[in-house]
Each structure stands twice: as structure tokens, then as C-alpha cells.
Design an enzyme around this catalytic site. Structure first.
Site, mmCIF file in Angstrom:
data_model
loop_
_atom_site.group_PDB
_atom_site.id
_atom_site.type_symbol
_atom_site.label_atom_id
_atom_site.label_comp_id
_atom_site.label_asym_id
_atom_site.label_seq_id
_atom_site.Cartn_x
_atom_site.Cartn_y
_atom_site.Cartn_z
ATOM 1 N N GLU A 423 0.815 -1.206 0.000
ATOM 2 C CA GLU A 423 0.000 0.000 0.000
ATOM 3 C C GLU A 423 0.853 1.263 0.000
ATOM 4 O O GLU A 423 0.507 2.251 -0.642
ATOM 5 C CB GLU A 423 -0.929 -0.014 1.224
ATOM 6 C CG GLU A 423 -1.925 1.127 1.286
ATOM 7 C CD GLU A 423 -3.018 1.024 0.234
ATOM 8 O OE1 GLU A 423 -3.798 1.978 0.107
ATOM 9 O OE2 GLU A 423 -3.088 -0.021 -0.464
ATOM 10 N N THR A 530 -12.751 5.267 -13.275
ATOM 11 C CA THR A 530 -11.732 4.899 -12.295
ATOM 12 C C THR A 530 -12.061 3.570 -11.622
ATOM 13 O O THR A 530 -11.207 3.000 -10.947
ATOM 14 C CB THR A 530 -11.587 6.007 -11.234
ATOM 15 O OG1 THR A 530 -10.412 5.793 -10.465
ATOM 16 C CG2 THR A 530 -12.810 6.049 -10.318
#
Length: 1094
Positions: A423, A530
Site C-alpha cells: 500500500e 476509475t
């Protein structure tokens, strides 16, 4: 990679999708998501409403099914061989739509509008607006477009028929599709609209699908206690944070614009566009937007920014909106915010800001992006996040292919190292940042890989996709679906299969391995949202021919661009990417060379049935991870003795100054507009980097190298920030120190002018506003605010004459409120204009010195002070201002003998001709000492334009031919309108000055106050020229001659200043004129570019 290998990977991707989809339908539907470890559904956490990681996304409306429909439609174009010609993905697509209609109704008001679970999305679920739009609304709209044939499915040709009084597309499963998903999407979007009613146009971050926004006390819906949504007791109102993000507020345009175009209801598109521009108009002066922003105040919440979380899809939607809406009608009167080209201009400006401040080039091991200060661009953090891996796909779509290829290499190296994308990872330490070690199945890295393969056809990206596929299968498989990696280092799994894993990750992998897919070859203005949902506006809604307009488009159209060619193949190589000289640099930055070689990797797949069609030995022991360079290619394609090019190095050093006696270091640094003001050199440390100077433009032109101060006493500076020092601060140091050498500027000089103030010609009410603005600007707390725009007063002369205490009380109240240290005594009477301003003020204008054979040095006289007083008058007090350009006539013979300064307007002829028309004179203190040329805006080219060639010039003094001038004026107007789009208050220096404007040439040096009509972002001409001069140096290409043709024995010094009419008016009433030299500093013979000596 062979066709058979690609086909096998395509089949494996199809199996990955169905392993997740079938298990979701079996164990989790109709709930939102699947728990793959426990084989159970994941639902909203109603016991803990603050658990936003789950509750923001899961709205209790079968989210994974909605997110998966467009993937099923894409799989349906390339179905595997089946008996009786059945297209399983297409059947599953149609069955999924039938299930949605069964559970949530068909979107009508009648009985068929009621589903098993709800009527539409009438659900008591507080969800995030952004996630609901991109997953729910976007998924429904994309599936609708596939269902009616507007998005292509190979072999699917829907035809509407009318049966039993109902017109629609009849499917094999018995459903007659007549737009149910479009009506459901409209229902869901309607339930989100209350969030858009804010003072700023930025939507609230969350909304309840049934109750709206009762938890936002300041919402217009809640201001009416009797009829509003909230209770009458204010204490009963919930306390919900109003912070949203740039991506959350600005990434709604694709879905809402498509919905408006399909339904004819413009409210959705208008609200989404308003939100987009509400974010963009709040970008900082250096062109950056932040992540967190308050939807009620419009203030940025965090001072950091980058390209990743909280910001990412805003950039994505700027250019994709341009593509989606191209060719569609728009409001011509609002073209600056409604046309497709306005979104393209926003992307271009955003990319310029990112490339300038966030991008780090090859000198930092390998190109990548960092976190910087929102307002200055200074370095703030060195981590990159997995969400930012989308950016290379966006760059590819925008035609920035080289930047996309080079920066994608780092993400490829990171995936190679961790068999997943952590992440957040730090480029400084080479480790995972802040414990953010998970990968939840995010698609961004695979998405960019697909974009790059489509643009380059380089097999490298197929191998990158194969690596990702193998790692997903090896590490994330469970018997009930696909789990996320809770820790990419250990392989610990999380009990959640995010809806986007099937909606995006599997989709982009499939498209990567299906080169002939219709969406890979379709020539149409469609985009992927997206969330990975393809959208297109149907052809029937597009104009066949552009509509004729009675008025021209107010904004110039962007120059057409073409897609760049992929990198040329290197001889005797297969992959241009693998043959790049910097490929090892990316691996070095990712510390890939420090990872151990793993011989055997265990996987839960060994427990799975051996006859599963997608299992291979490659899934148990991945050959593509932890191998040497190039990391993802098979070993037989790797050169045996491959070496990389040498890494670029940065020349940096610290320049430290000693602690001086009897000096305090407290307050030695003061942050001002555009940089840092140094008040003391005692103990100061300057961190400097040597880098090439560049000339901005479409292609940067490198010049000589310079030093740039990037840190000062541990305070990081942005790339465009400057360090200011006064002459008194540095006068105690040796001016010829080789590391800090003071050098006289041979190009620029300041023209100092003593002149009386212009008498006020405004009405008493206007004069009062101007005076109040001037007084209030003395307060440190409101130094940059536009008072005239904020305070509107209507005070006539009668009130002031009869009630002088009225203004006194008002001024005292404002002073006490706005001053950081309230005054102990109130102001007893208003100061008059004569008391406020001296009779004579000292102004300073930046000017340029001439170059060429005819240039003469300035008189050697001491530099004057910047503050006027009766004891320090300027040296030259006799000034003659000529009314014409002095090209055809000659000055009277007495003029240069009796005047020390002659002022001439620019234009009409060369600078040498002007000087030649000045008669000869005997040199003495009272005769001519200086010629001042005053330039007008039409003579001045922009600082960011390339210099004209000789063919561009009409005369030696730089006048442009009409064609060249018109072209550059159009470009200038476009830039000005783009800037006005940011903030209507911002004023460009290139604005033509008006004769009637209040004088805004800076008096009293840097302590002068801006004109009351000047906005809070406006800079004075002297400040503009501190960083880059808008004037050229006059070229005196011949020696100076007298009017009789003889060489002038005493050449005349010349200075050119700008300002046009305002400068001419100032010099006409001037009582004294003198020049003040400028200085800069060298270190080891190289200029310190951002050090400004005041």
C-alpha cells in the site's frame, strides 16, 4: 510470447474471474461482498458506524454483482468453446441483470418497481458519495450500455421488439430489457444529490440513501427546523466530518455526464462539473491540488500532496472527460467550464505542475514521484502508494509515453520484490512505509500495464501481466474465492474479496491477454472510469456536423496532438523496455538486488484439486520473481553479460556560515511570498544542488548549469521558491569568497524614481474604500486578503462630515478584530491622505541594460536608499520626457545639455537610431547622464516564449510583425483565460495597463503596499522580474554616433523599463531619478539561481 501462450493466459484469467464470481454468487449474493476465508458474505458493520472502510463502500445493494456486470460483458466477446454454441459469460451477464431487477425492481413507480429487497435503492445505508458513484452508478450505466449494444459485445446484436404491449430487448432468460438499469442508476444518483447542496459546490462526502444528509448541520436541507430533515433541537444533530478529497469530489463527471446525456436531465452533469471546477479553482499558486478539502469551507485540510490516494482520479477524469464529451454540444457561454477542451486544459496544467514539483528525475536513481508541500512544492515525504500506479496508464492515454514507461519500471520492480504491491513504500528507506503492508487486490498496476502494452506492443508488458497473474494465483487463492494480502511480506491473507477485484483487476488482465478484443480495437470516444467501467455517449446523441454558432468559441482551441510512436526496437532484442539503459536503475531503487533467491514457494494451491484447469507448476513456483534482470522476461531472453548505463549523480553541497558574535538566531528566517527572507547569516546553512537551467516550453531547452538552494537551515524549499537577502545582511562577508562570491548583475538594474503621489480623483466613498484597504493591509493577519472584495461600504461625504466618529469607530473595531495584538487605545480620528502618504514617494522599477557594441556603462555613483527622506535625494533631478518615439526628428540641441535624464517611448525604430537623434553635448554633472526607454505591453514578449529569430523581427528594438504579434497575442490570451479559470481574482503581469488605473508601481521597496484594486495573488513588476524578466535586453548593434555621423566620444548609458503609460506618467511628475545596481551570488563560479539580493 506466442499466441498459444497468450491464449492460455487469457483462459487462466477467465478462470480467475469465475472462481471469484461463482463463489460470490454461491456464498454471498445478494449481499455486497464475499469473505473468501470463511465462505460467508461481508455486510455493513451496523454495530460500528465509524467502520468506514466497510460502511463507506457497502450500501447493501449487491455491490459485487453490479461491479462484475461489465467484466462479464467483456468476457462475452471472447467466450471459451462451449457445447451448442452457448456464450456462458453473456448468459451470466443477462442473468445478473435479471437478478438485480428481481431484488431492486425495474426502476418504475408501479408494482414492478418494488423488488425483493427494496424499491430501487431505498435503503437505510450511509455511504460515501464517491464510492457509490463509481461502483454503483458507473457499474449500472456501463452494463446498460452493453445491454443495448452501445458498447460492443462480439456476436451480440440486440434489437428492440414490442411484445405484449411492452417494447424492449428480449433475452433467453425471459427478461425483456427496456432500460431497467438506466432507471435504477437514475434512482441511485437522485439519492446522492442532497450531498451537492453546499456553499462551495463540493459535495459532502457521505449521504444516506434513504434519509439524505441529516447528519450535516449546515446543509441547506437542515436549516429549516420545521420542514427540514433534522430535528428542531440543534443538539440532536449528528456530528459528521465534512472533509472530502479532491478525487472524491472531482471524479464524478464521467458517470454523471453519461447519466445526464442518456436521460436528458442536466442536473447530474452540472453538479459533477461544478464539483470538479470547485476543486480545480482552489489549486495553489504553483498549480497543485491537495488531497483533503473541506466541503463547506473549501479549505485544504492537509498541506501535503502527490499523485496518489485522495488525488489520483481527479487527474484521470480531467482528460477522460475531454475524451468522453468530445463532439457533444455544450454551453458556449460557459465554455471555460463546460466544453471538453476546458478539461483538457486542466489536465495539461495539472501535468505541468506535477512534472515541475512532484516528479523526480533520473538524478534521483530512477524517475519517480514524491510527496511535496501543497503551497511551495518542497519535499515532505518520499513514499509512493499502490494507488499511484494508475498514473502511468493515464500518461499513456495522454500521450506522455516516455514518462509512463520510465516510471512504470519502478512499480514493476516493486511487484517483483514483494509479489504484490504494498500500500505504501518508501524510496528513501527501501522499506514499507508506516506499516501499510497490504495489497487488497488493487488493479492500478495491472491497468497501467494494459495501457502501456496497447501503446507499445512490447512483450515485456505481457510478461509483467503474467507475473502478476501467477502471484495472484499462488498467494491469494482460497477455496471460496480470492483473498487480499494483509501482509505482502509474509503472505498473510485478509478475509475480504473487494468488489473491484472482479470489476477491475480481472478485467484489465483479460484485456491484456486478448489483443483482438473489440474494446482493444474500437475507434470511438469511450473511456474506462476509475472503477474500470467502460462508458460511451451513444452516437444518436452526438452531432453529425458541428452546430453553427452565432458567436465564436470564446477560448482558443488546443492544438491537435498525435499519439507518440512507441520506442524503436533495439537490434537483436525482443523488448525495447528490457533493453532500456536505465532498467537496472529502477531495480536498484527498489532494492531488488538485495532480495534472496527463492527456490520453493508454498501455496494453498497444492491443496486444491490437481485437475483444476488453471493450475500449473508455474503457479506453485513462480519463475518470474526474485530472478535477475530483466525481471519478468524468461531467462532465455536475458543477455548473459547484461550491464546497465551509469547512474546520473547530483552535485550537492552544504554552505555553512559561522555564528556571528552579538547576534540572535531567533527570527533569522521569515517566510514571505514565494520564499524565505533571511534576516541574519549567523549560523546559516544553505543546502544547494547543481542542475541545468531550462527554458520552459513544449520542449525544455537546457542552458548552463546553476546552483539551486533546496534547503536552508533544515527548511526544505520548493523548486520555484527563492531565498531573499538584503544588502545589509551580507555586507559583512568577503565579496570575493570563492564559495559565496558577490557579483554585479550586468543585465538588470533598478530605476529609482522620486515622485509626488497622484491626487485622488475618485469619489469620497471610493477613496474611503481605498484608504481603508491601505490601512488594513498593514495588519500582519490579513496581509494577502482582498479587502475591497470582502467589505462593501456605502458611506457618503455627508456622513463623514457630520459624523466623523462613525469612521473612527469602524476603523477601531476592524483594527481590534484583525490585528494580532489589539491596540490598547482606539483611533480617535481618521488620518488624512496627507498624513498617510508623504508628499514625495520613492518608486523602483526593474530595468534591463543594453548589450552590443553601442552599450555604455552606467555612471559610477553610489546606490541610493529605497526609502525616501529629505536627507537622501536622488542624484539626477532634471528630467525630460519626449512625447514621440524619436525616430524621425532630433532633440533640440539644448535638451541633453540641460537635462540629466531623457525619457523616450519604445518602438518605431532601433535603439541605436533613437540615440543617434540626441545631439552631442559636453560631459558635465548637469548634462545628460541616462536615457530611459519605456516599453509598452505590445512590445513585450512573454517570459515563457522562445526568443524571436531575426526573421521574426521588424525593427531592431524588438517590434513584432503583425502576424507574429497576433499569434503570440492569441497564445497570451489563452494563457490568461486559463489562469482566470483558476481564480477570477488573479491578474497576469501581461495585462495591458490602463491610464485610469490607480498607480501600482511599487513604492518604498518591498515594504510598499499593493494597489487597493490589486488582488491577493498579484505580484508587483519588481517581484515578477526577481524571478524572470519580461523585458529583453536592448540590442545596440552599432557604435553610438552623433546626428552628424561622427562616433560619439562619450557614449550615453541606456536603461529600458516597462509599464507603458503608467511609467511615462510617473516620470513626467518625477522630482528625481537614479539607478540602483543589482547583485547576485556565485559559488565556485556557478550562479546561485534562486538567491535574490534585495
Amino acid at each position: 510470447m506466442t499466441d498459444n501462450s497468450i491464449a492460455q493466459l487469457r483462459q487462466e484469467t477467465r478462470d480467475i474471474f469465475y472462481h471469484g464470481y461463482d463463489n460470490y454468487m454461491k456464498h454471498a449474493f445478494p449481499e455486497d461482498e464475499l469473505r473468501p476465508l470463511t465462505c460467508a458474505p461481508l455486510t455493513r458493520d451496523r454495530l460500528n458506524p465509524a467502520h468506514i472502510e466497510v460502511n463507506d463502500v457497502l450500501g447493501n445493494y449487491s455491490l459485487t454483482l453490479i461491479d462484475s456486470l461489465s467484466t462479464l460483458a467483456i468476457l462475452a466477446s471472447s467466450p471459451p468453446p462451449a457445447k451448442r454454441g452457448r456464450n456462458k459469460p453473456l448468459d451470466d451477464f443477462q442473468d445478473g441483470i435479471k437478478l438485480l431487477v428481481e431484488y431492486y425492481g425495474d426502476g418504475t413507480l408501479g408494482s414492478e418497481g418494488q423488488g425483493k429487497r427494496a424499491r430501487g435503492f431505498d435503503l437505510d445505508s450511509k455511504v460515501q458519495v464517491f464510492e457509490t458513484v463509481i461502483r454503483g452508478v458507473g457499474g449500472l450505466l456501463s452494463a446498460h450500455l452493453f445491454a443495448i449494444g452501445e458498447l460492443p459485445i462480439r456476436g451480440y446484436q440486440p434489437t428492440a421488439q414490442k411484445k405484449r404491449g411492452r417494447e424492449g430487448i428480449e433475452w433467453r432468460n425471459g427478461l425483456v430489457y427496456d432500460g431497467q438499469l438506466l432507471r435504477l442508476a437514475t434512482d441511485l444518483a437522485e439519492r446522492l444529490m442532497p450531498a451537492f447542496h453546499t456553499p462551495t459546490g463540493l459535495p459532502y462526502p457521505r449521504v444516506n440513501l434513504r434519509h439524505g444528509v441529516p447528519f450535516y448541520a449546515n446543509s441547506p436541507y437542515n436549516t429549516d427546523a420545521e420542514h427540514g430533515q433534522c430535528k428542531k433541537d440543534p443538539s440532536d444533530k449528528g456530528t459528521e466530518i465534512t472533509e472530502t478529497c479532491s478525487a472524491g469530489a472531482g471524479s464524478l463527471v464521467l458517470e454523471f455526464s453519461t447519466l445526464s446525456r442518456l436521460t436528458g436531465d442536466a442536473r447530474f452533469e452540472s453538479a459533477a462539473k461544478d464539483a470538479f471546477w470547485a476543486v480545480w479553482q482552489r489549486r495553489t499558486s504553483i498549480g497543485l491540488i491537495g488531497a483533503g478539502i473541506d466541503s463547506e469551507t473549501g479549505q485544504w485540510v492537509s498541506p501535503f500532496t502527490g499523485i496518489g490516494a485522495g488525488i489520483d482520479s481527479f487527474f484521470e477524469y480531467s482528460i477522460k472527460t475531454h475524451i468522453l464529451l468530445s463532439g457533444l454540444p455544450y454551453d458556449v457561454d460557459r465554455a471555460d467550464v463546460d466544453s471538453p477542451d476546458s478539461f483538457l486544459r486542466a489536465w495539461e496544467a495539472a501535468h505541468d505542475g506535477i512534472k515541475r514539483h512532484i516528479y523526480r528525475g533520473a538524478a534521483h536513481q530512477h524517475p519517480h514521484y514524491i510527496q511535496v508541500d501543497l503551497y511551495t512544492g518542497a519535499m515532505r515525504a518520499f513514499w509512493i502508494d499502490s494507488l499511484s500506479a494508475y498514473y502511468q496508464g493515464l500518461l499513456t492515454l495522454a500521450g506522455e509515453l516516455d514518462e509512463a514507461i520510465e516510471t512504470h519500471l519502478l512499480y514493476t520492480a516493486l511487484w517483483t520484490r514483494y509479489s504484490g504491491m504494498p500500500e505504501r513504500w518508501s524510496t528513501a528507506t527501501g522499506n514499507i512505509e508506516g506499516g501499510l503492508r497490504w495489497w487488497g487486490g488493487r488493479p492500478e498496476f495491472i491497468e497501467s500495464t494494459w495501457y502501456l502494452y496497447r501503446a507499445t506492443k512490447d512483450p515485456w508488458y505481457l510478461h509483467v501481466g503474467e507475473m502478476a497473474l501467477r502471484d495472484i494465483k499462488r498467494r491469494c487463492w482460497t477455496k471460496c474465492g480470492w483473498a487480499g494480502l494483509h501482509d505482502v511480506r509474509t503472505g498473510e491473507l485478509s478475509d475480504r474479496m473487494e468488489s473491484f477485484f472482479l470489476g477491475e483487476t480481472a478485467k484489465y488482465l483479460f484485456l491484456l491477454f486478448d489483443p483482438s478484443h473489440p474494446l482493444n480495437t474500437w475507434d470511438a470516444p469511450f473511456v474506462f472510469t476509475t472503477e474500470g467501467h467502460p462508458l460511451v455517449v451513444p452516437k444518436r446523441l452526438r452531432q453529425i456536423k458541428p452546430a453553427r454558432r452565432s458567436v465564436p468559441t470564446p477560448l482558443p482551441q488546443p492544438a491537435p496532438k498525435v499519439c507518440p510512436l512507441p520506442p524503436p526496437p533495439v537490434p537483436f532484442s525482443i523488448s525495447a523496455t528490457a533493453a532500456r539503459p536505465d532498467i537496472f536503475h529502477a531495480a536498484s531503487l527498489a532494492r531488488l538486488h538485495l532480495m534472496p533467491t527463492v527456490k520453493t514457494l508454498e501455496s494453498p494451491l497444492v491443496e486444491f484439486n490437481a485437475d483444476h484447469p488453471s493450475i500449473s507448476i508455474s503457479d506453485i513456483q513462480s519463475p518470474s520473481n526474485y530472478t535477475y534482470y530483466p525481471w519478468t522476461l524468461p531467462p532465455e531472453l536475458i543477455p548473459r553479460n547484461a550491464t546497465s548505463s551509469r547512474m546520473q549523480t547530483r552535485t550537492t553541497f552544504d554552505l555553512s556560515f559561522p555564528n556571528l558574535p552579538n547576534t540572535l538566531q531567533m527570527g533569522s528566517l521569515q517566510r514571505i511570498n514565494e520564499g524565505i527572507l533571511v534576516n541574519s547569516m549567523s549560523g546559516l546553512r544553505l543546502g544547494m544542488i547543481r542542475e541545468p537551467d531550462t527554458f520552459p516550453g513544449e520542449k525544455e531547452i537546457p542552458f548552463d548549469e546553476h546552483f539551486r538552494i533546496y534547503a536552508i537551515s533544515n527548511v526544505a524549499l520548493g523548486r520555484d521558491e527563492k531565498v531573499y537577502m538584503s544588502r545589509s545582511t551580507i555586507e559583512s562577508f568577503n565579496p570575493v569568497d570563492p564559495f559565496f562570491t558577490r557579483t554585479r548583475d550586468t543585465q538588470m538594474v533598478d530605476l529609482i524614481i522620486d515622485a509626488p503621489h497622484l491626487p485622488s480623483t475618485t469619489s469620497p466613498s471610493s477613496a474611503l474604500s481605498d484608504f481603508l484597504d491601505s490601512v488594513l493591509s498593514e495588519s500582519a493577519n490579513i496581509s494577502n486578503y482582498e479587502i475591497v472584495e470582502t467589505l462593501e461600504m456605502d458611506i457618503g461625504p455627508e456622513e463623514l462630515e457630520n459624523e466623523p466618529s462613525y469612521f473612527s469607530s469602524l476603523l477601531a473595531s476592524l483594527q481590534s478584530l484583525l490585528s494580532s495584538q489589539p491596540s490598547a487605545t482606539p483611533v480617535s480620528s481618521p488620518p488624512t491622505m496627507e498624513q498617510q502618504l508623504p508628499e514625495i514617494q520613492r518608486f523602483h522599477l526593474p530595468g534591463t541594460l543594453p548589450t552590443g557594441p553601442g552599450a555604455a556603462p552606467l555612471p559610477d555613483i553610489p546606490d541610493p536608499d529605497l526609502t525616501f527622506s529629505g536627507t537622501n535625494p536622488l542624484t539626477w533631478s532634471s528630467i525630460y520626457v519626449h512625447s514621440t518615439q524619436l525616430c524621425e526628428e532630433r532633440l533640440p540641441i539644448e535638451t541633453p545639455r540641460t537635462h540629466q535624464v531623457i525619457v523616450i517611448p519604445r518602438g518605431g525604430c532601433s535603439f541605436s537610431t533613437k540615440l543617434r537623434n540626441i545631439p552631442a553635448f559636453p560631459p558635465k554633472s548637469g548634462s545628460l547622464q541616462l536615457v530611459v526607454i519605456v516599453s509598452y505591453p505590445e512590445h513585450e514578449q512573454e517570459s515563457f516564449e522562445s526568443a524571436p529569430t531575426s526573421s521574426d523581427l521588424e525593427t531592431d528594438d524588438g517590434q513584432w510583425s503583425n502576424d507574429k504579434l497576433n499569434m503570440r497575442s492569441m497564445r497570451r490570451q489563452r494563457r490568461l483565460e486559463d489562469q482566470q479559470l483558476v481564480d477570477s481574482e488573479t491578474i497576469q503581469y501581461q495585462d495591458p495597463p490602463s491610464r485610469n488605473k490607480k498607480q501600482d508601481i511599487d513604492p518604498e521597496s518591498s515594504n510598499s503596499k499593493a494597489s487597493p484594486k490589486m488582488s491577493k495573488k498579484r505580484r508587483s513588476p519588481s517581484q515578477q522580474n526577481a524571478g524572470g524578466n519580461t523585458l529583453v535586453q536592448p540590442l545596440l548593434d552599432n557604435l553610438q554616433f552623433t546626428p552628424s555621423g561622427l562616433p560619439r566620444p562619450n557614449p550615453i548609458p541606456l536603461v529600458m523599463v516597462g509599464g507603458g503609460h503608467e511609467t511615462m506618467d510617473l516620470l513626467k511628475r518625477a522630482k528625481g531619478v537614479q539607478t540602483r545596481r543589482r547583485y547576485y551570488f556565485l559559488s565556485q563560479g556557478v550562479r546561485i539561481a534562486n538567491l535574490i539580493v534585495l
